[in-house]
Design an enzyme around this catalytic site. Structure first.
Site, PDB file in Angstrom:
ATOM      1  N   LYS A 104       0.840  -1.200   0.000  1.00  0.00           N
ATOM      2  CA  LYS A 104       0.000   0.000   0.000  1.00  0.00           C
ATOM      3  C   LYS A 104       0.873   1.246   0.000  1.00  0.00           C
ATOM      4  O   LYS A 104       2.004   1.202   0.482  1.00  0.00           O
ATOM      5  CB  LYS A 104      -0.836   0.040   1.295  1.00  0.00           C
ATOM      6  N   ARG A 143     -10.587 -11.020   1.815  1.00  0.00           N
ATOM      7  CA  ARG A 143     -11.518 -11.984   1.210  1.00  0.00           C
ATOM      8  C   ARG A 143     -10.890 -13.368   1.098  1.00  0.00           C
ATOM      9  O   ARG A 143     -11.585 -14.378   1.155  1.00  0.00           O
ATOM     10  CB  ARG A 143     -12.004 -11.446  -0.151  1.00  0.00           C
TER      11      ARG A 143
HETATM   12  N1  BES Z   1      -8.092  -3.457   4.481  1.00  0.00           N
HETATM   13  C1  BES Z   1      -8.295  -2.993   3.177  1.00  0.00           C
HETATM   14  C2  BES Z   1      -9.585  -2.199   2.991  1.00  0.00           C
HETATM   15  C3  BES Z   1      -9.736  -0.924   3.776  1.00  0.00           C
HETATM   16  C4  BES Z   1      -9.544   0.292   3.172  1.00  0.00           C
HETATM   17  C5  BES Z   1     -10.178  -0.938   5.094  1.00  0.00           C
HETATM   18  C6  BES Z   1      -9.730   1.461   3.883  1.00  0.00           C
HETATM   19  C7  BES Z   1     -10.367   0.226   5.800  1.00  0.00           C
HETATM   20  C8  BES Z   1     -10.155   1.419   5.189  1.00  0.00           C
HETATM   21  C9  BES Z   1      -8.355  -4.179   2.200  1.00  0.00           C
HETATM   22  O1  BES Z   1      -7.616  -5.293   2.554  1.00  0.00           O
HETATM   23  C10 BES Z   1      -7.792  -3.704   0.897  1.00  0.00           C
HETATM   24  O2  BES Z   1      -6.643  -3.375   0.871  1.00  0.00           O
HETATM   25  N2  BES Z   1      -8.615  -3.662  -0.116  1.00  0.00           N
HETATM   26  C11 BES Z   1      -8.211  -3.209  -1.387  1.00  0.00           C
HETATM   27  C12 BES Z   1      -8.814  -4.121  -2.404  1.00  0.00           C
HETATM   28  C13 BES Z   1      -8.288  -3.914  -3.788  1.00  0.00           C
HETATM   29  C14 BES Z   1      -6.856  -4.385  -3.874  1.00  0.00           C
HETATM   30  C15 BES Z   1      -9.165  -4.674  -4.734  1.00  0.00           C
HETATM   31  C16 BES Z   1      -8.727  -1.779  -1.562  1.00  0.00           C
HETATM   32  O3  BES Z   1      -9.823  -1.487  -1.116  1.00  0.00           O
HETATM   33  O4  BES Z   1      -7.990  -0.970  -2.103  1.00  0.00           O
HETATM   34 ZN    ZN Z   2      -5.580  -5.170   1.855  1.00  0.00          ZN
END
Ligand code: BES
Ligand code: ZN
Ligand code: ZN
Length: 494
Positions: A270, A344
């Site tokens: 990230k 997921r």
């Molecule tokens: N933990 C994150 C989602 C999240 C984002 C939680 C902001 C709380 C606040 C999740 O694991 C994630 O990183 N999701 C990605 C999915 C994407 C790679 C399809 C996202 O939302 O960017």
């Molecule tokens: Zn994630």
């Protein structure tokens, strides 16, 4: 903080702060003979500072050494607006503390439903005065409200007392959930989530915590949790916390929580901005464990089991990576497209475990799953999905009752196709950025069976970045109160 209940009489307590409610029509719901309080109230009305409007909170010093030293007027708009009371009292209690009060009196209005009102008031007091100061070694302001007295009309005393006890039990669990969401990632790794579950299990004979380590998960075929956990030295755990509240071998409800103790994005790293918030990526796990704890302490007539895959998502030499194919607990295969869509992948195992192994009659999974949900719904409500409208309607009723908002999202078949992989059963990102929360829900759908299921995407509501009403900077403990209410509703049908 100690909460006691007393019968209403002329209030005399010079060292107290007092909370009084008002509505727009009748303006004040506290008929007092005390001149100081009357004057304060009249002054506030005349100056148009207070009209009883919903969400008005006005706090005044009285300079009285006989009656209350500070008066907090809380507007609830109309009688029965318990949600407004819950939030106003939370604001008022923090304000009274700032005014130097350590004792608080609350005048419960004489309404038919004094019990429900008192429960909301106590929740507001207890949730609004939550603090997380354990890491502050300087400027640690540890002032706190020490005692609260609820003044009620004689005929409602028993109701108010029951309500106060119930609120104490529920909010204690909510605050435990907040505590572990607020714990930083260096002090809360998967094994710590397991310890948390074990600690909760000690509070009731009807609770049982079970923890599976890596070799046990390997035997069980938990390929999803194991894959996500591979990049970290802090090994993953599969945790269950089972409550048996009625004599039946059935599990009436399984609550499955995403338990990523820190989400770096793994190899699909990230960006650094805001990454610290990913310590809250186990908020789903916190909420299901805390909810089962509250349900057990209330002794509800229901069997509920929490299931958590606790894991840290890190980049590393052994980390899982895009292109990998994983075999999950129910045998289905996942093609990894992003290591950051890890929640997921872990839920694939835990949700199918809840259906296949626990054989729960109903399953709810709850997860800080997608940034897309935050884009769609902001920080106001969770996104919810289902395969069974009657179950969803019951959930919505529970959520509305406790004021933890949710918005049902669509599950049109077209979205499901977006997750199709060319070489595995499903891939962990479908449709790029489009409909991200929905495709994530449809991914989990691949791991359910034909029994009622709800998926909750709580990204955006698991933490707040400013203190307001019952929410205090950091973890919210959402949706613990809804889970408790829902269990109450289900228990009545069993
Ligand atoms: N933990 C994150 C989602 C999240 C984002 C939680 C902001 C709380 C606040 C999740 O694991 C994630 O990183 N999701 C990605 C999915 C994407 C790679 C399809 C996202 O939302 O960017
Ligand atoms: Zn994630
Ligand atoms: Zn995540």
């Amino acid at each position: 903080m100690e909460i006691t209940v007393k019968s209403k009489s002329l209030f005399r307590g010079g060292d107290y702060g007092i909370i009084v409610f008002g509505t727009q029509d009748k303006t004040f719901l506290y008929e007092t003979k005390d001149q100081i309080i009357k004057d304060t109230v009249n002054r506030a009305s005349k100056k148009k500072l207070f009209s009883g409007k919903k969400n008005q909170v006005c706090v005044f010093d009285t300079a009285s050494s006989e009656t209350a030293q500070v008066v907090a007027l809380c507007g609830i708009g109309t009688i029965g607006n318990n949600d407004a009371a819950r939030n106003n009292v939370a604001d008022a209690i923090r304000s009274l503390l700032k005014h130097g009060c350590s004792k608080v009196a609350v005048m419960i209005p004489e309404t038919k439903d004094a019990g429900a009102f008192a429960q909301a008031v106590c929740e507001g007091i207890l949730l609004g005065s939550y603090t997380f100061n354990k890491y502050k070694t300087v400027d640690n302001d540890d002032k706190a409200i020490k005692s609260v007295v609820l003044y009620s009309d004689k005929k409602y005393l028993a109701d108010v007392e029951n309500a106060a006890n119930k609120a104490e039990t529920i909010t204690e669990s909510v605050c435990l959930a907040r505590d572990i969401v607020n714990e930083p990632g260096n002090n809360l790794v998967p094994e710590d989530v397991a310890s948390f579950a074990r600690k909760l299990a000690k509070d009731s004979k009807k609770l049982k915590a079970t923890v599976y380590d890596v070799p046990a998960m390997e035997k069980m075929g938990m390929g999803g949790i194991l894959a996500v956990g591979k990049g970290s030295v802090n090994e993953p755990r599969l945790i269950t916390l089972a409550y048996k509240g009625r004599q039946s071998d059935k599990v009436d409800l399984a609550l499955v929580g995403k338990g990523v103790t820190f989400d770096t994005g793994g190899i699909s790293l990230k960006p650094d901005k805001g990454m610290e918030e990913m310590k809250g990526d186990m908020a789903g796990a916190a909420s299901v464990l805390a909810a089962v704890h509250a349900i057990a302490r209330l002794g509800l007539n229901i069997n509920v089991t929490a299931v958590v895959g606790a894991v840290e998502n890190m980049p590393g030499g052994k980390a899982y990576k895009p292109g990998d194919i994983i075999k999950t607990f129910n045998g289905k295969t996942i093609e990894v497209i992003s290591a950051d869509a890890e929640g997921r992948v872990t839920l694939a195992d835990t949700v199918s475990y809840a259906f296949r192994e626990i054989k729960a009659d109903r399953v709810i999974d709850v997860a800080t799953l997608t940034g897309a949900c935050v884009v769609a719904l902001g920080h106001v409500c969770s996104g919810s999905y289902t395969n069974n409208q009657a179950f969803m309607d019951l959930y919505k009723k529970a959520a509305t009752d406790v004021d933890e908002k949710t918005w049902q999202m669509p599950m049109y078949e077209e979205y499901r196709d977006l997750n199709k992989s060319r070489i595995a059963d499903v891939m962990n990102i479908g449709g790029g950025r489009d409909a991200g929360s929905i495709t994530a829900a449809y991914f989990i759908y691949e791991f359910i069976e034909k029994r009622p299921w709800i998926h909750l995407d709580i990204a955006g509501v698991e933490m707040v970045n400013k203190t307001k009403g019952i929410y205090v900077y950091g973890g919210t403990g959402v949706p613990v109160r809804t889970f408790v209410k829902l269990s109450e509703l289900i228990s009545k049908t069993l």
